[in-house]
Design a protein around this motif. Structure first.
Motif, PDB file in Angstrom:
ATOM      1  N   ASN A 110       0.832  -1.208   0.000  1.00 31.10           N
ATOM      2  CA  ASN A 110       0.000   0.000   0.000  1.00 31.10           C
ATOM      3  C   ASN A 110       0.867   1.259   0.000  1.00 31.10           C
ATOM      4  O   ASN A 110       2.086   1.186   0.091  1.00 31.10           O
ATOM      5  N   LYS A 111       0.204   2.387  -0.124  1.00 26.91           N
ATOM      6  CA  LYS A 111       0.942   3.647  -0.302  1.00 26.91           C
ATOM      7  C   LYS A 111       1.850   3.962   0.870  1.00 26.91           C
ATOM      8  O   LYS A 111       2.848   4.657   0.728  1.00 26.91           O
TER       9      LYS A 111
ATOM     10  N   PHE B 280       4.429 -17.074  -4.629  1.00 27.22           N
ATOM     11  CA  PHE B 280       4.390 -17.500  -6.015  1.00 27.22           C
ATOM     12  C   PHE B 280       3.051 -17.178  -6.636  1.00 27.22           C
ATOM     13  O   PHE B 280       2.972 -16.856  -7.828  1.00 27.22           O
ATOM     14  N   ARG B 281       2.019 -17.239  -5.842  1.00 27.84           N
ATOM     15  CA  ARG B 281       0.688 -16.942  -6.329  1.00 27.84           C
ATOM     16  C   ARG B 281       0.605 -15.523  -6.878  1.00 27.84           C
ATOM     17  O   ARG B 281      -0.217 -15.219  -7.723  1.00 27.84           O
ATOM     18  N   ASN B 282       1.500 -14.601  -6.328  1.00 24.54           N
ATOM     19  CA  ASN B 282       1.471 -13.219  -6.780  1.00 24.54           C
ATOM     20  C   ASN B 282       1.934 -13.086  -8.227  1.00 24.54           C
ATOM     21  O   ASN B 282       1.635 -12.099  -8.889  1.00 24.54           O
TER      22      ASN B 282
ATOM     23  N   SER C 157      -4.669  -3.663 -17.275  1.00 19.09           N
ATOM     24  CA  SER C 157      -3.298  -3.992 -17.632  1.00 19.09           C
ATOM     25  C   SER C 157      -2.999  -5.452 -17.330  1.00 19.09           C
ATOM     26  O   SER C 157      -3.483  -5.970 -16.325  1.00 19.09           O
ATOM     27  N   PRO C 158      -2.229  -6.132 -18.140  1.00 18.69           N
ATOM     28  CA  PRO C 158      -1.841  -7.513 -17.913  1.00 18.69           C
ATOM     29  C   PRO C 158      -1.119  -7.696 -16.573  1.00 18.69           C
ATOM     30  O   PRO C 158      -1.056  -8.796 -16.028  1.00 18.69           O
ATOM     31  N   VAL C 159      -0.621  -6.603 -16.079  1.00 17.45           N
ATOM     32  CA  VAL C 159       0.101  -6.638 -14.811  1.00 17.45           C
ATOM     33  C   VAL C 159      -0.849  -6.886 -13.630  1.00 17.45           C
ATOM     34  O   VAL C 159      -0.461  -7.410 -12.590  1.00 17.45           O
ATOM     35  N   LEU C 160      -2.105  -6.499 -13.824  1.00 19.82           N
ATOM     36  CA  LEU C 160      -3.069  -6.568 -12.720  1.00 19.82           C
ATOM     37  C   LEU C 160      -3.967  -7.769 -12.836  1.00 19.82           C
ATOM     38  O   LEU C 160      -4.204  -8.283 -13.928  1.00 19.82           O
ATOM     39  N   THR C 161      -4.468  -8.178 -11.688  1.00 14.94           N
ATOM     40  CA  THR C 161      -5.427  -9.279 -11.684  1.00 14.94           C
ATOM     41  C   THR C 161      -6.854  -8.771 -11.621  1.00 14.94           C
ATOM     42  O   THR C 161      -7.782  -9.515 -11.800  1.00 14.94           O
ATOM     43  N   GLY C 162      -7.044  -7.523 -11.346  1.00 14.94           N
ATOM     44  CA  GLY C 162      -8.397  -6.971 -11.279  1.00 14.94           C
ATOM     45  C   GLY C 162      -8.902  -6.804  -9.853  1.00 14.94           C
ATOM     46  O   GLY C 162      -9.926  -6.189  -9.616  1.00 14.94           O
TER      47      GLY C 162
ATOM     48  N   SER D 106      -5.147  -5.522  -4.327  1.00  4.89           N
ATOM     49  CA  SER D 106      -3.774  -5.948  -4.546  1.00  4.89           C
ATOM     50  C   SER D 106      -3.079  -5.151  -5.639  1.00  4.89           C
ATOM     51  O   SER D 106      -1.994  -5.500  -6.084  1.00  4.89           O
ATOM     52  N   GLN D 107      -3.713  -4.058  -6.069  1.00  2.24           N
ATOM     53  CA  GLN D 107      -3.165  -3.298  -7.185  1.00  2.24           C
ATOM     54  C   GLN D 107      -1.745  -2.810  -6.934  1.00  2.24           C
ATOM     55  O   GLN D 107      -0.849  -2.977  -7.763  1.00  2.24           O
ATOM     56  N   THR D 108      -1.546  -2.193  -5.749  1.00  2.86           N
ATOM     57  CA  THR D 108      -0.217  -1.674  -5.435  1.00  2.86           C
ATOM     58  C   THR D 108       0.814  -2.794  -5.435  1.00  2.86           C
ATOM     59  O   THR D 108       1.926  -2.639  -5.951  1.00  2.86           O
ATOM     60  N   ALA D 109       0.407  -3.909  -4.877  1.00  8.62           N
ATOM     61  CA  ALA D 109       1.317  -5.055  -4.820  1.00  8.62           C
ATOM     62  C   ALA D 109       1.659  -5.521  -6.230  1.00  8.62           C
ATOM     63  O   ALA D 109       2.819  -5.809  -6.538  1.00  8.62           O
TER      64      ALA D 109
END
Lengths: 168, 618
Positions: free
Chosen positions: B135-136, B145-147, B164-169, B173-176
């Motif tokens: 977080n900020k 590994f799940r990350n 973005s492909p980087v995110l899971t939605g 967990s966006q910041t992570a």
């Protein structure tokens, strides 16, 4: 006689002195007579002539409460008069107004014989008394005395200062 | 070239009384193609499950009899093979390796434990013991590994997402996820990031401290202005010293003056008392004097009278006495009673003489006493006069000189005292002001250093650039229609193609560009030597391309072909597994670096992942 001579009786204001003053007064009024009361008053005024304004200087000093003298003279005055009457220097007369006393023809000569200054001064004052008050009535004289009983002798107000001194 | 990571060798399903379902993979490009319902997605789910996913693979009828999944993997570095075994019903994952005892790995990541599947796989990928900020405020979590699974296993529903492909939605967990992206790009994790969640409150405190300080500074300045004292700190100090010196001198003078006054005052009051006493005595003496005067007159008068009475008495005695006036008897026969009524003049005359003598003596005494009184009176009068003058001069001295002087000195003293107090306050305020300003500086420095620390949130420009280049390479190789180079938008954390956001396109484009992103990332890590599991499974990157995409007018059909050709050639030393409905170009089949697993859904060839069941004999 022995008892008598041991008893000291003050001569002041005794029969001799008061009688002396009385015959001086009566001598000036001769042949008139004065009542006892009048004589008492005249006696006072003869020695305290300065209690009357314009009068000559007093024969005796001004003492506190001297006006009281007027009240205690009667008895002695009678005795004094008796003394002089016994030597024929005064006489008692019974007149209409009451008992009066008067001088005799021998009174003047007797007084002339006395040499003391006191007597000379006295005779001056009684002369002045006759001139001033002979015409006043007994009643008027009584009134005068009545008015001034409080005033004659009341000069000594500071006497209390002395008493306080004693206390301290 | 990174040697980290591992490739999938074999996926096997086993069960009681059933034939194993197995599929074999090779290094480089693997394509599993076939119509729907042939188990392609199921393969992906099983792989995911063995790698520690929480959700079990979709329950399909064909798989009813199977109970165990075995995934064999092999590291690139040492070619170590591991078999990961997990029951379809859940539970732990067992790791078998040749020559070693099997070990049990827990499916859930634990930052403090190494016996997890997550740790195992991360270690193989070179990503173990990493921390990512979540977080900020800089709160961190241990990398699991799940990350990073979503970057290696891309499911068909994921590939078409607009994000973005980087995110899971998942928002939380966006910041992570961004941190993970950064980690893969830079190889640097967030272990050094300061967790500021605890410091959030301290930041607030710092802010409010600053506010308070500023208020205090303003207040202090106002107070100082009100004082109306001017001068630098040094000047004020000097002033203070000289003030204090002259103050001390004034005090001394004041003391002397006060003593003086006291002395003269004593004289004054003593003489006053004595004066009163003297006056009182004078009154007494005066009164005594007049009494004595009277007494003197009395004595004098008495002496004269005595004289006269004595003489009169003698004369009377010389005269013959007539008859007794009381009783009339002649003197010869008179008895003494009556004589008592009258005083004998002769006796009287004699006693008068005696009395005179006494009186003269009394008079003499009186005269002495009178003289004494007069003397004392004169003394007392002189004394009174001297006392009066002493008193008067003392009084005047006090009144006219001593008291005014004292007053002056006191005023001077008080004024200077005030001045000293003011200067003191001024010095204090200056000090205080200086302290406050120092504190403000300190806090500002603190804030700044903290601000600097938190600046590490951004992506490294070079890394982004290089990454974008990799993506660009892929799209160019696939003949994807674009103008200009691929760029990266830090707003979306996604690539921009021809100035448009990736997400602005339709599903089909999104799928293919998602693949470009993922392959670009894989390529980037490969070239930069960044840690990565170094395998990629993509489900249905091209399938939507079958229908013309209304958003994209000119779709070149050889995009699909170029896609495969490029991956086969560019990723031959890692592993890419494509799951697709359609067959890849025929001319590629059989060539090197191209492993095709075709499901026919017919009795010809392989039906699907799960073999059609025959009765197993022994």
């Amino acid at each position: 006689m022995m008892e008598y001579s041991c008893r000291f009786i003050a001569p002041f204001n005794g029969p001799i002195e008061i009688g002396l003053r009385a015959i001086s007064i009566l001598n000036d009024a001769y042949p008139n007579g004065y009542s006892l009361q009048r004589l008492i008053i005249f006696d006072y005024l003869s020695v305290h002539s300065d209690d009357i304004s314009g009068g000559p200087i007093g024969l005796h000093p001004k003492t506190p409460h001297r006006s009281g003298e007027l009240l205690v003279r009667r008895d002695i005055l009678q005795k004094g008069l008796l003394l002089y009457m016994g030597r024929g220097l005064a006489e008692q007369r019974f007149e209409m107004e009451g008992v009066v006393y008067a001088a005799t023809e021998r009174t003047g000569a007797f007084l002339d014989v006395l040499e003391t200054a006191y007597v000379a001064d006295l005779r001056q004052r009684t002369g002045w008394l006759f001139d001033t008050f002979h015409t006043a009535s007994d009643k008027e004289l009584n009134a005068l005395v009545q008015q001034n009983l409080g005033a004659w002798g009341a000069e000594f107000e500071m006497e209390s200062v002395l008493w306080m001194e004693d206390e301290i | 070239m990174s040697n980290l990571g591992f490739q999938l060798i074999e996926l096997r399903l086993t069960g009681k009384d059933v034939q194993d379902a197995e599929v074999h993979f090779k290094k480089g490009l693997n394509v599993v193609c076939g119509p729907s319902d042939t188990g392609k997605t199921f393969i992906l789910q099983c792989i995911n499950y063995v790698l520690g996913a929480k959700n079990k693979p979709k329950d399909i009828d064909e798989a009813e009899s199977y109970d165990t999944i075995i995934l064999t993997i092999e590291t690139y570095q040492n070619n170590n093979r591991y078999s990961l075994k997990r029951s379809l019903r859940g539970g732990n994952i067992e790791v078998f390796t040749e020559g070693d005892e099997p070990s049990v790995l827990k499916p859930t990541h634990d930052k403090d434990a190494e016996d997890t599947i997550s740790y195992f796989l991360l270690k193989l990928s070179g990503l173990e013991n990493r921390w990512i900020r979540k977080n900020k405020d800089g709160k961190k979590q241990s990398l699991s590994f799940r990350n990073i699974v979503h970057l290696c296993l891309i499911a068909e529903d994921q590939i078409i997402k607009e994000i973005s492909p980087v995110l899971t939605g998942q928002n939380t967990s966006q910041t992570a996820e961004l941190s993970i992206f950064r980690l893969l790009l830079t190889g640097v994790d967030d272990s050094s990031v300061i967790d500021k969640s605890t410091e959030k409150t301290s930041k607030m405190r710092i802010e409010s401290k600053n506010e308070l300080l500023q208020e205090l500074i303003d207040k202090t300045i106002k107070e100082y202005d009100n004082l109306k004292i001017f001068g630098s700190y040094e000047e004020l100090l000097e002033q203070m010293t000289s003030l204090e010196q002259s103050h001390g001198r004034t005090l001394e003078v004041l003391d002397v003056a006060q003593e003086q006054v006291a002395e003269v005052e004593t004289v004054r009051s003593t003489s006053w008392n004595q004066l009163r006493q003297t006056e009182s005595r004078l009154r007494v003496l005066s009164e005594l004097g007049s009494r004595f005067s009277v007494l003197e007159k009395q004595y004098v008068s008495d002496l004269r009278r005595l004289e006269a009475i004595a003489e009169t008495g003698r004369r009377l005695t010389e005269m013959s006495l007539n008859r007794c006036l009381v009783c009339g008897a002649s003197s010869e026969y008179h008895n003494s009673e009556h004589r008592d009524a009258l005083v004998n003049p002769g006796t009287v005359a004699e006693s008068c003489v005696t009395e005179s003598v006494k009186l003269r003596s009394l008079l003499a005494d009186l005269k002495t006493t009178q003289a004494d009184v007069k003397n004392e009176l004169d003394d007392k009068i002189r004394l009174k006069q001297s006392l009066e003058s002493t008193f008067e001069s003392a009084r005047r001295n006090i009144q006219e000189s001593l008291k005014p002087q004292l007053k002056r000195l006191l005023t001077e003293y008080r004024e200077r005292e005030q001045k000293i107090a003011s200067v003191k306050i001024a010095l204090e305020l200056q000090n205080r002001l200086r302290e406050y300003k120092e504190l403000v500086e300190e806090f500002t420095k603190q804030e700044k250093s903290e601000a600097d620390a938190s600046a590490g949130n951004a992506l490294p420009a070079k890394g982004i650039d290089d990454f974008s280049l990799e993506v660009d390479k892929r799209l160019s190789a696939w003949n994807y229609p674009k103008a200009g180079r691929v760029t990266f938008s830090e707003l979306d954390w996604d690539i921009m193609i021809s100035g448009h956001r990736r997400a602005s396109h339709g599903k089909g484009v999104r799928a293919i560009t998602h693949s470009a992103f993922s392959l670009g990332l894989l390529g980037y890590c490969k070239h930069k030597g960044m840690p990565h599991p170094n395998f990629l499974i993509i489900d249905s990157p091209l399938v939507v391309y079958r229908e013309p995409d209304p958003n994209d007018k000119s779709i070149v059909l050889d995009v699909k072909d170029s896609f495969y050709i490029d991956i086969a050639s560019s990723f031959s030393d890692v592993q890419v597994i494509i799951l697709e409905n359609e067959d890849p170009p025929a001319h590629l089949v059989g060539s090197n670096g191209f492993n095709l697993i075709a499901f026919s859904k017919t009795s010809e060839g392989r039906y699907g992942f799960i073999p059609a069941q025959e009765n197993k004999t022994a």
